[in-house]
Every structure is written in structure tokens, then in C-alpha cells.
Enzyme design. Structure first.
Site, PDB file in Angstrom:
ATOM      1  N   ARG A 103       0.851  -1.218  -0.044  1.00  0.00           N
ATOM      2  CA  ARG A 103       0.034  -0.237   0.107  1.00  0.00           C
ATOM      3  C   ARG A 103       0.788   1.275   0.052  1.00  0.00           C
ATOM      4  NH1 ARG A 103      -3.234   2.949   4.600  1.00  0.00           N
ATOM      5  NH2 ARG A 103      -3.891   4.462   3.524  1.00  0.00           N
ATOM      6  N   HIS A 148      -3.302  10.764   0.587  1.00  0.00           N
ATOM      7  CA  HIS A 148      -2.948  10.520   1.852  1.00  0.00           C
ATOM      8  C   HIS A 148      -2.142  11.927   2.502  1.00  0.00           C
ATOM      9  CE1 HIS A 148      -1.353   7.188   4.503  1.00  0.00           C
ATOM     10  NE2 HIS A 148      -1.081   8.320   5.139  1.00  0.00           N
ATOM     11  N   GLU A 193      -7.536   8.182   6.392  1.00  0.00           N
ATOM     12  CA  GLU A 193      -8.065   8.650   7.639  1.00  0.00           C
ATOM     13  C   GLU A 193      -8.477  10.257   7.667  1.00  0.00           C
ATOM     14  OE1 GLU A 193      -4.860   8.383  10.297  1.00  0.00           O
ATOM     15  OE2 GLU A 193      -4.532   6.243  10.101  1.00  0.00           O
ATOM     16  N   ASN A 334      -7.779   1.638   9.817  1.00  0.00           N
ATOM     17  CA  ASN A 334      -6.434   1.999  10.359  1.00  0.00           C
ATOM     18  C   ASN A 334      -6.449   2.145  11.890  1.00  0.00           C
ATOM     19  OD1 ASN A 334      -5.725   2.256   7.734  1.00  0.00           O
ATOM     20  ND2 ASN A 334      -4.907   4.512   8.049  1.00  0.00           N
ATOM     21  N   TYR A 336      -4.454   1.339  15.834  1.00  0.00           N
ATOM     22  CA  TYR A 336      -3.319   1.213  16.559  1.00  0.00           C
ATOM     23  C   TYR A 336      -3.470   1.030  18.069  1.00  0.00           C
ATOM     24  CZ  TYR A 336      -0.826   3.095  12.240  1.00  0.00           C
ATOM     25  OH  TYR A 336      -0.529   3.248  11.246  1.00  0.00           O
ATOM     26  N   GLU A 404      -3.955  -0.261   8.328  1.00  0.00           N
ATOM     27  CA  GLU A 404      -2.729   0.099   9.099  1.00  0.00           C
ATOM     28  C   GLU A 404      -2.667  -0.592  10.339  1.00  0.00           C
ATOM     29  OE1 GLU A 404      -1.771   4.113   9.400  1.00  0.00           O
ATOM     30  OE2 GLU A 404      -2.138   4.473   7.179  1.00  0.00           O
TER      31      GLU A 404
END
Ligand SMILES: *[C@@H]1O[C@H](CO)[C@@H](O)[C@H](O)[C@H]1NC(C)=O
Ligand SMILES: *[C@@H]1O[C@H](CO)[C@@H](O)[C@H](O)[C@H]1NC(C)=O
Ligand SMILES: *[C@@H]1O[C@H](CO)[C@@H](O)[C@H](O)[C@H]1NC(C)=O
Length: 506
Positions: A103, A148, A193, A334, A336, A404
């Protein structure tokens, strides 16, 4: 008296138990056939070559050169990983990692220096053609992010994503990407995002364009990005359907656990999810379309209380709702970390920006959660499974790609990144549980990041890569870390290490 029948029964039962146990172990160690592993980067964070061959400045070039005190180490992406000049090194390393897809994103101002498509920069076309062709020659599928974060500065000068006109420019950009590269690129991510971009730019002023108008700019920005996403999807399905690709977007979200079991904290956690994740997912993935009703009512009410004539949350027309609804072939996630949400302390309310008043919760962290080098990124793998379950139940089990997921090390990290190895194992274990036990529709996993890179306002103080990059070396030498070898083994065997010990924690 010796009872053979009984003994036989016990024996058979024992065998069944052992077989069951083994099967469960295997399924909870092994990813389903067809599950794909990849890794990710983005243009500004790796390419460098910010001013060569006709490229014009993006908001990140502008911010790092003119507003450099907002970058922790006052660094920039002028050179970054020098990936513009190192395609072959990057491809060789991707091959070493053995990923099935990569990606990356396309720099808008490298391809279209005037923002619109009246001039297509031949050097931009050459560079991305070379990347794509070499990936395919090495059996690595390109997964391309169109936007992005590196908006042309010229469009920012016109208001950027708070100007509706930016949608039209974006659509020219997206159409150009589809027509130039779509014969070979089969997976498109329209936006990376939206929430992180709009909230950080307009509320927290922690990311470019470091703008203002909290709770107003924030919602306008996301509104126009959503519309641009929906229309880009429809353009693809109308004019590029023969390319047989798929189009989605990447939505960022932590999971929020209630800080305590009280009803107030549970509601705070729900508010956090609805005003963060559902804000962007609901218009696209829900049966009813539009923003979540809860969010609509709450922001309408708050706006009125604050003396605004109209709600700060813009409205979609019926036609726009229809464009957005169902406008994604997959949900890119995404993710985390997780946070604890609680009822806000009343005395803090006056310090809150509008967006924070609309969300209305306090954040804290469980001291038991292991830390990473990024302050608010704790290691909470069980939160990802919760989020995947929530997506399954709220949006009728859509196809989810994890686009992600990764671990932040600090600037001094070299190749012994045990914490990243363990993070990856733990998060992949929860994904596997979500797939096998919860039947969540997760089919791809993307590690962030392929290599250390320019981490936005954290500059080079954080490292997310599976390859170490020496930013003091003019050649930006890359060295594989332990996590590169560990992830490669997971990819090669489609299996997690140390499976038996994971059993206990289910
Ligand atoms: C490009 O930027 C570099 C600094 O990163 C500077 O040294 C160089 O002169 C610039 N080149 C052009 C053509 O502006
Ligand atoms: C991954 O490794 C296998 C086995 O070594 C090899 O056959 C395959 O070509 C590799 N894939 C990539 C994309 O490098
Ligand atoms: C996964 O998603 C696809 C496409 O939406 C759907 O056809 C399939 O039924 C889903 N799988 C499950 C287990 O729900």
C-alpha cells in the site's frame, strides 16, 4: 470388576478432546486460505524529491518549510527515505518481506502540479508507472491510496478541504489515477484517515494545514472529503468498471473502553465511537445512510445553544446520501490502540473546543497497558477484536481490510525491536480470533510501516518501520529489523508463532 466399555468410552472421549484441542489450535494459529498480508507507506513520508521534475509544493512541503516549529524535531520530508530515487531497493526489500501487496500513495503535486488535470506531469507518470510495473513484475499487488494528506498548497490557499471546489479538483485527480494506472492497480483507497486529517488540522492544529475553526472546519472538511469519496467511487463504477478493480477508503479509529462500569462511562465510550468512527462509516456502510442520528441531534442542539443559526454539522441532500450509501467495496481500517472514555469533568468543559464538547468524554489509559514511544498509543490488542465485532454488528459484516496497524518505537531504536514483534503477534492473534470465532469478514492485514519514515508532526522522532532507515546516511540505508523476519515468517507459513500459549487467553 473391570468395565471395558467404560474404559473405551473414556479413551474415545479423550481422543475427541485431543483432536478438538488440536483443531482449535490449528484454526487459531493459521490464517484462512486467501488471507493476504501486506505493508504500507505514503508518498510524503517516504519519497523525498519534493521539488524535482516539475513537482509543486503540497501542504506538507509548505508547513515543514514555513511552520517548522510545529514539527517536533523541525525536520521535513525533503529527502525522507529518498524512495523517489530508490525504487529498486524498496522493491527488493518488499520481496524480502514476502508481502503479497504494497500500500502506497500517489503524490498529487508530483502527478498534477497545477492541482487540476490540465497538465499531467510526465515525470510523475514515469515514477508511478515504474513503481507499479516493478511491483507487478515481482508478484506484489499495488494497493494505491489516492489521497494521503499531501494536498496541493495551491488548493489550500483556496481553503483546502473546507472549500467545496476542492471536491472537483480531487475528482480530476482520482480520474487521472484510474485512467493512467487502473489497468494494473486493482485496489484503490480514495482517502486515508479523514477523521485524523480533519480533526488534527482544524481542531488540534497538530497536522497540516494547521488551521482553525474547531468544530466548524472539522465537520466541513470531513463532509467534503466524504462527498469526494462517494463521487470518486461512482465515477469508477461508471467509467472504469471494465478495469475490474475495487474501491474503498481507510477509516482510523481506536477502540474506547468505558473507564468504569457506570452507565455514564459506558455512554461516554459509546459517544466516542459514534462521533469518531461512525461519523465517517455510517454515511457509507449503514442501511439508513447519512450521519449517525445521535450525532446529528447532538450537534444540532449544541450549535443552537451556542447561538449558531445553522448546525455546525453540514447536511447531505437526498441525492448525496444516495451517492454515499454503499460507496465502498471494503472498509479499510487503520487501528493502533485503545483508550478509556469517561464522563467529562464539568470544570473542564469551558476549555473544550466545539468538537470536543460535541464528543464530550475524558480520555485515560489503563496503567496495565504496555506503552509505546507514542504517548497515547498503548498496546491493547483486545480492543481491535472489540472494534471488529462492533463493525460486524453495526454494519452487517462488511469486508474489512486492516490497512494500517503497527508499533511506535523511539528514534534510538535500531534492529532489536522485540516490542514490535510482540505487538504484531498479539494484534494478529486478536484478528484471527475475530475471523475464526466471531466470523468477522477480515481478509487483509497491512503493517504500518514498511520502513521508518517521516512521521508527520513527530518528524523522525518515532520509528514504525520493519526496516530501519538511517536518516544520517545520505543513501538512507535500510536494514531489516527483527520484526521484518518475524512478520516474514507469519506471511510465509500463514501461521502465528507460539500458538499454544495464546489458547489460554481466549
Ligand atoms: C530543492 O530543494 C533542495 C533542498 O531540499 C535545494 O537544495 C535545491 O536547490 C532545490 N532545487 C530546486 C530546483 O529548487
Ligand atoms: C515469497 O516467498 C515464496 C517462497 O520463498 C516465493 O515463492 C514467492 O515468490 C515470494 N513472494 C514474493 C512476493 O516475493
Ligand atoms: C463477507 O462479505 C461479503 C461481501 O459483503 C458477503 O458476501 C459475505 O457473506 C460476508 N461473509 C460473512 C461471513 O458474513
Amino acid at each position: 470388576m473391570f468395565n471395558y466399555k467404560y474404559l473405551l468410552q473414556v479413551f474415545c472421549f479423550g481422543i475427541i478432546l485431543v483432536v478438538q484441542k488440536t483443531m482449535q489450535n490449528t484454526t487459531l494459529c493459521t490464517f484462512p486460505p486467501g488471507f493476504k498480508f501486506g505493508t504500507a507507506t505514503s508518498a510524503y513520508q517516504i519519497e523525498g524529491a519534493w521539488n524535482v521534475s516539475g513537482k509543486t509544493p503540497s501542504i506538507w512541503d509548505f508547513a515543514t518549510h514555513n511552520n517548522f516549529e510545529s514539527i517536533i524535531d523541525r525536520s521535513n520530508g525533503d529527502i525522507a527515505c529518498d524512495s523517489y530515487n530508490q525504487i529498486d531497493v524498496d522493491i527488493a526489500n518488499l520481496q524480502l518481506l514476502n508481502v503479497s501487496f504494497y500500500r502506497f500513495s500517489i503524490s498529487w503535486t508530483r502527478l498534477l502540479p497545477n492541482a487540476g488535470n490540465n497538465f499531467i506531469n510526465p515525470d510523475g507518470v514515469r515514477y508511478y508507472n515504474e513503481v507499479i510495473d516493478k511491483l507487478i513484475a515481482h508478484n506484489i499487488d499495488p494497493m494505491v491510496t489516492i489521497f494521503h494528506w499531501d494536498l496541493p498548497q495551491s488548493l489550500q490557499d483556496l481553503g483546502g478541504w473546507t472549500n467545496k471546489l476542492t471536491i472537483e479538483y480531487y475528482l480530476q485527480f482520482a480520474r487521472t489515477c484510474f485512467s493512467l494506472f487502473g489497468d494494473r492497480v486493482k485496489t484503490w483507497i480514495t482517502f486515508n484517515e479523514i477523521s485524523m486529517y480533519c480533526v488534527s488540522a482544524y481542531d488540534k492544529k497538530s497536522l497540516a494545514p494547521f488551521a482553525s475553526l474547531s468544530g466548524i472546519g472539522t465537520y466541513l472538511c470531513a463532509h467534503y472529503m466524504l462527498l469526494a469519496h462517494g463521487r470518486a467511487y461512482r465515477i469508477y463504477k461508471k467509467d472504469f468498471i471494465h478495469q475490474k478493480g475495487i474501491v474503498g477508503l481507510s477509516i482510523d479509529s481506536p477502540w474506547y473502553f468505558p473507564a468504569t462500569n457506570t452507565a455514564n462511562d459506558k455512554m461516554a465510550a459509546m459517544r466516542a465511537i459514534i462521533t469518531g468512527f461512525d461519523w465517517l462509516a455510517h454515511p457509507i456502510f449503514s442501511q439508513t445512510g447519512d450521519y449517525p442520528l445521535f450525532m446529528r441531534k447532538r450537534i444540532d442542539y449544541n450549535s443552537k445553544q451556542q447561538g449558531f443559526k445553522e448546525s455546525r454539522l453540514p447536511r447531505f441532500t437526498t441525492k448525496e446520501k444516495a451517492i454515499l450509501q454503499g460507496s465502498a467495496d471494503f472498509l479499510g481500517l487503520n487501528h493502533y490502540t485503545s483508550k478509556l472514555a469517561s464522563m467529562p469533568m464539568s470544570e473542564k468543559a469551558s476549555e473544550m473546543t466545539s468538537y470536543e464538547i460535541d464528543r464530550s468524554f475524558d480520555i485515560s489509559f489503563d496503567p496495565k497497558w504496555p506503552k509505546s514511544a507514542r504517548n497515547h498509543f498503548k498496546v491493547v490488542p483486545q480492543g481491535l477484536r472489540k472494534l471488529l465485532l462492533y463493525i460486524r454488528d453495526t454494519y452487517n459484516n462488511p469486508i474489512v481490510y486492516i490497512t494500517e496497524n503497527g508499533y511506535a518505537g523511539d528514534h534510538s531504536e535500531y534492529i532489536d525491536d522485540h516490542d514490535r514483534v510482540s505487538y504484531t503477534n498479539l494484534y494478529l492473534t486478536e484478528i484471527l480470533k475475530a475471523i475464526v470465532i466471531d466470523k468477522c469478514n477480515v481478509t487483509k492485514y497491512t503493517s504500518w510501516s514498511f520502513m521508518d519514515n517521516f512521521e508527520w508532526h513527530d518528524g523522525y522522532t518515532l520509528r514504525f518501520g520493519m526496516f530501519h532507515v538511517d536518516f544520517n546516511d545520505p543513501k538512507r540505508k535500510r536494514t531489516p529489523k527483527k520484526s521484518m523476519y518475524a512478520y516474514r515468517n507469519i506471511i510465509r507459513f500463514g501461521t502465528l508463532p507460539r500458538c499454544l500459549s495464546f489458547e489460554k487467553s481466549i
